[in-house]
Motif scaffolding. Structure first.
Motif, PDB file in Angstrom:
ATOM      1  N   UNK A 130       5.525  -0.665  -8.942  1.00 56.08           N
ATOM      2  CA  UNK A 130       4.434  -0.452  -7.993  1.00 56.08           C
ATOM      3  C   UNK A 130       4.038  -1.718  -7.255  1.00 56.08           C
ATOM      4  N   UNK A 131       4.563  -2.878  -7.676  1.00 54.94           N
ATOM      5  CA  UNK A 131       4.202  -4.126  -6.997  1.00 54.94           C
ATOM      6  C   UNK A 131       5.343  -4.513  -6.085  1.00 54.94           C
ATOM      7  N   UNK A 139      -6.419  -9.340  -4.011  1.00 56.16           N
ATOM      8  CA  UNK A 139      -7.483  -8.600  -3.311  1.00 56.16           C
ATOM      9  C   UNK A 139      -6.941  -7.364  -2.612  1.00 56.16           C
ATOM     10  N   UNK A 142      -4.352  -2.127  -5.280  1.00 56.06           N
ATOM     11  CA  UNK A 142      -5.153  -0.994  -5.738  1.00 56.06           C
ATOM     12  C   UNK A 142      -5.567  -1.215  -7.196  1.00 56.06           C
ATOM     13  N   UNK A 145      -2.656  -1.180  -9.618  1.00 58.27           N
ATOM     14  CA  UNK A 145      -1.821  -2.373  -9.485  1.00 58.27           C
ATOM     15  C   UNK A 145      -2.492  -3.577 -10.132  1.00 58.27           C
ATOM     16  N   UNK A 170     -11.407   3.108 -14.667  1.00 62.35           N
ATOM     17  CA  UNK A 170     -11.757   3.160 -13.245  1.00 62.35           C
ATOM     18  C   UNK A 170     -10.630   3.712 -12.388  1.00 62.35           C
ATOM     19  N   UNK A 171      -9.653   4.361 -13.028  1.00 61.50           N
ATOM     20  CA  UNK A 171      -8.451   4.733 -12.270  1.00 61.50           C
ATOM     21  C   UNK A 171      -8.383   6.218 -11.980  1.00 61.50           C
ATOM     22  N   UNK A 172      -7.655   6.558 -10.922  1.00 63.76           N
ATOM     23  CA  UNK A 172      -7.394   7.950 -10.588  1.00 63.76           C
ATOM     24  C   UNK A 172      -6.269   8.514 -11.442  1.00 63.76           C
ATOM     25  N   UNK A 175      -2.682   6.835 -11.046  1.00 60.14           N
ATOM     26  CA  UNK A 175      -2.672   5.454 -11.530  1.00 60.14           C
ATOM     27  C   UNK A 175      -2.870   5.396 -13.028  1.00 60.14           C
TER      28      UNK A 175
END
Lengths: 254, 425
Positions: A130-131, A139, A142, A145, A170-172, A175
């Motif tokens: 994903x990176x 910054x 996501x 990531x 805090x992730x969807x 993710x």
């Protein structure tokens, strides 16, 4: 056992936050640590990480009792913690964050190429796809990531036990799945993982064993394959479930 | 929560992609750059655009602005502010401020002047003493901010007043001390020989080319992502062209009366600025201290947890800032050939902060570069110089400079609101 805690107690003044807690985590397994708010999960993690000193009990690594008074002591034993706030520098790129505080040098000059190569290899070994650009600032990443970068930062240092504090909070959905897959891969590569979570779906998706804290005591440690969600919920909310758990305060045996 | 992760095509991290056609590679690079700019990482773009726009404007309004003589003048006028701004960048990156840098430069210059003129000391003693004064001031400020925990705004505001007083005391209640030492006066007053300028140009461009090419080859060999060779070449050609043009122009005769006195060559102060720029760029981008400086400004808690010696990094930033202020003071004293209680006073500090911010350093910390100080210093110098040539009053000039500073700070604040830093390089 890689990490073995026995009879850990910790008080803040008159308040006993942890009382004779036991827990063992072995290499290659994911152990989930669950418990209600205030059950002592974070305190236990901070005791292992060297942020709090324990009042009594022993922490053994590879069977040998160890004193951990400082985060550096923990790091020296191969214990790394990924805190909920991740502690990444937004203005630095992925590679710079991964190596922050432990930069590779060539004389007095930073060896950025070597660091980038090592970062790419580490992420590759974790099958992180994903990176895209290791030279982009954190910054611009996501949430998933960023979590990946924080976890990679913890495993980059030949660490043996990685402690993750609410990594999926805090992730969807997509993710969360990626981070859980990453956690599973860490264990499959032979690391021990202690995974703190509120979300029982996540816990059952990834954990081998589940340890439930109840009011500062270890209510029970169950195999994820043998347990049901409702049993774990009972352990979290009342400290016992069937034959497992703390003795009933009223002395009633089920 | 951004949806990009799920929709992204899986891509290997940072491995060299299959070599695409050179044209496509360059286009991809441009596209990547444009998307960075759109997301708020504008880097040096505003300052460069500002310099071009200002030069066109003043060139049309007052043709003498574009004369060779005025070009040399600009360097002299902007040098002291650019030096102080370069130091301020370090403090700004750590998310602090130094309001005393102007008068710190005044104190350093005063000590140098007293040593040279009244005590008859040789110039190395005077210059060393000035810089040592800067180091001492920086250590004091840094310790008060970091160890005692007083906000830097207050500590340096106190310094702003105290150093003003100190300069008065050193200069015996406000006398003006002339500097007669030829070496010190040469710093901002003399020029290189023509051949020295060309030699320096060759060394600079050659060195830059060697660095860029060797870096590119190293990354290709290691299989890391790299820029297309065409982009590297274009950058070398652009820098080489710009520097060649500058040296060529500065080597032209710019004396009003060449029969009487010849005035040619690259001003020595340009060489000084160039050397300081290379030094501090190296420190910021290629050393562990530089990396830690950005980390402290970006997320101090993360830096602490990563084992960065945060206190030492922060104090060092103040030491560098005050030392560079001292260098600025030496340059100012050299240009004026004298020191008075107003050296480093008046608007010097605000122009320096303005230069750093206009160039792209952030008042919110974590961002800034030596380049920012130079480009912003150029903007500030051009505004002052151009408006002076147009015969505008000092009042108008202050007002316009203040507006430009406000504009730069506004861009800085807005770019943070977009959740992204400008990028620091």
């Amino acid at each position: 056992m890689l990490l073995e805690l026995s009879r850990i107690s910790k008080s803040f003044g008159p308040v006993e936050v942890l009382s004779e807690v036991y827990l063992a985590v072995d290499a290659g397994e994911v152990c989930a640590l669950v418990g209600d708010n205030g059950a002592g999960k974070s305190t236990l993690v901070k005791c292992i990480a060297g942020i709090h000193d324990i009042n009594s009990g022993t922490i053994a690594v590879d069977g040998a009792p160890r004193e951990i008074h400082d985060p550096r002591d923990a790091a020296a034993l191969g214990i790394e913690v990924v805190y909920q706030d991740l502690a990444l520098c937004d203005n630095l790129d992925v590679v710079e964050n991964l190596f922050l505080g432990r930069e590779k040098l060539h004389g007095v000059v930073l060896d950025d190429d070597a660091m980038e190569q090592l970062a790419a290899e580490t992420l590759d070994s974790l099958a992180v796809r994903t990176l895209r650009d290791l030279r982009q600032n954190v910054a611009s990443l996501s949430g998933g990531q960023r979590q990946t970068v924080a976890i990679a930062k913890a495993v980059l240092w030949n660490s043996r036990l990685v402690i993750l504090d609410e990594p999926t909070a805090a992730l969807g959905v997509a993710q969360t799945r990626q981070v859980l897959e990453l956690i599973r891969r860490l264990a499959d590569q032979g690391l021990a993982v202690l995974f703190i979570s509120h979300n029982l779906n996540d816990v059952f998706a990834v954990a081998d064993r589940i340890a439930a804290l109840y009011l500062g005591r270890m209510a029970g440690v169950v195999n994820a394959a043998d347990a049901t969600q409702s049993q774990v919920v009972e352990l979290i909310t009342s400290g016992r479930s069937g034959a497992v758990g703390l003795p009933d305060p009223n002395g009633v045996q089920s | 929560m951004s949806p990009d992760v799920s929709t992204q095509a899986p891509v290997e991290p940072a491995t060299a992609s299959a070599e695409p056609g050179p044209v496509k590679a360059v286009l991809d690079h441009l596209r990547g750059y444009l998307s960075k700019v759109r997301s708020g990482e504008v880097g040096a773009l505003p300052a460069v655009a500002g310099i071009i726009a200002l030069c066109v404007f003043f060139g049309l309004a007052e043709p003498v602005f574009l004369s060779v003589g005025n070009l040399a003048n600009l360097f002299g006028q902007g040098a002291a502010v650019a030096c102080i701004a370069m130091g301020l960048v370090f403090v700004l990156i750590t998310n602090e401020i130094d309001l005393s840098a102007g008068f710190a430069s005044g104190v350093a210059a005063a000590i140098m002047a007293v040593l040279l003129t009244e005590w008859g000391m040789p110039w190395p003693v005077g210059i060393t003493a000035a810089i040592a004064t800067g180091v001492l001031i920086g250590l004091t400020l840094g310790t008060l901010v970091v160890k005692v925990g007083i906000p830097s705004f207050v500590v340096t505001l106190a310094g702003f007043l105290a150093f003003q007083g100190l300069a008065l005391i050193i200069l015996d209640e406000g006398t003006n001390i002339s500097i007669h030492n030829e070496t010190v006066k040469a710093i901002a007053g003399e020029n290189l020989e023509r051949w020295q300028g060309w030699l320096l140009l060759a060394v600079t461009v050659g060195g830059y080319t060697a660095l860029q090419v060797s870096r590119w080859r190293r990354r290709v060999r290691r299989g890391l992502s790299h820029e297309p060779l065409a982009v590297v070449t274009a950058r070398i050609v652009a820098l080489g062209g710009l520097l060649t043009a500058t040296v060529f122009l500065l080597n032209l005769e710019r004396s009003a009366n060449p029969q009487l006195v010849s005035l040619t060559g690259v001003p020595i102060v340009v060489v000084l600025l160039g050397a300081l720029f290379v030094l501090w760029s190296f420190v910021l981008r290629r050393t562990r201290f530089g990396r830690h400086l950005y980390a402290v400004g970006g997320n101090r808690e993360a830096a602490i947890r990563a084992g960065v010696a945060v206190d030492r990094v922060r104090i060092t930033a103040f030491v560098i800032c005050s030392s560079m202020a001292a260098v600025g003071g030496i340059v100012a004293a050299s240009r004026a050939a004298s020191v008075d209680p107003n050296t480093g006073g008046s608007n010097v500090l605000l122009l320096s902060v303005g230069a750093a911010v206009i160039g792209g350093a952030s008042l919110f910390g974590g961002k800034g570069s030596a380049r920012a100080a130079l480009l912003g210093g150029a903007v500030v110098a051009i505004i002052n110089n151009g408006m002076g040539l147009m015969g505008l009053s000092a009042g108008v000039r202050f007002g316009v400079t203040g507006l430009v500073l406000l504009l730069a700070a506004g861009v800085d604040a807005l770019s943070r609101g977009r959740g992204s830093f400008f990028g620091r390089h």
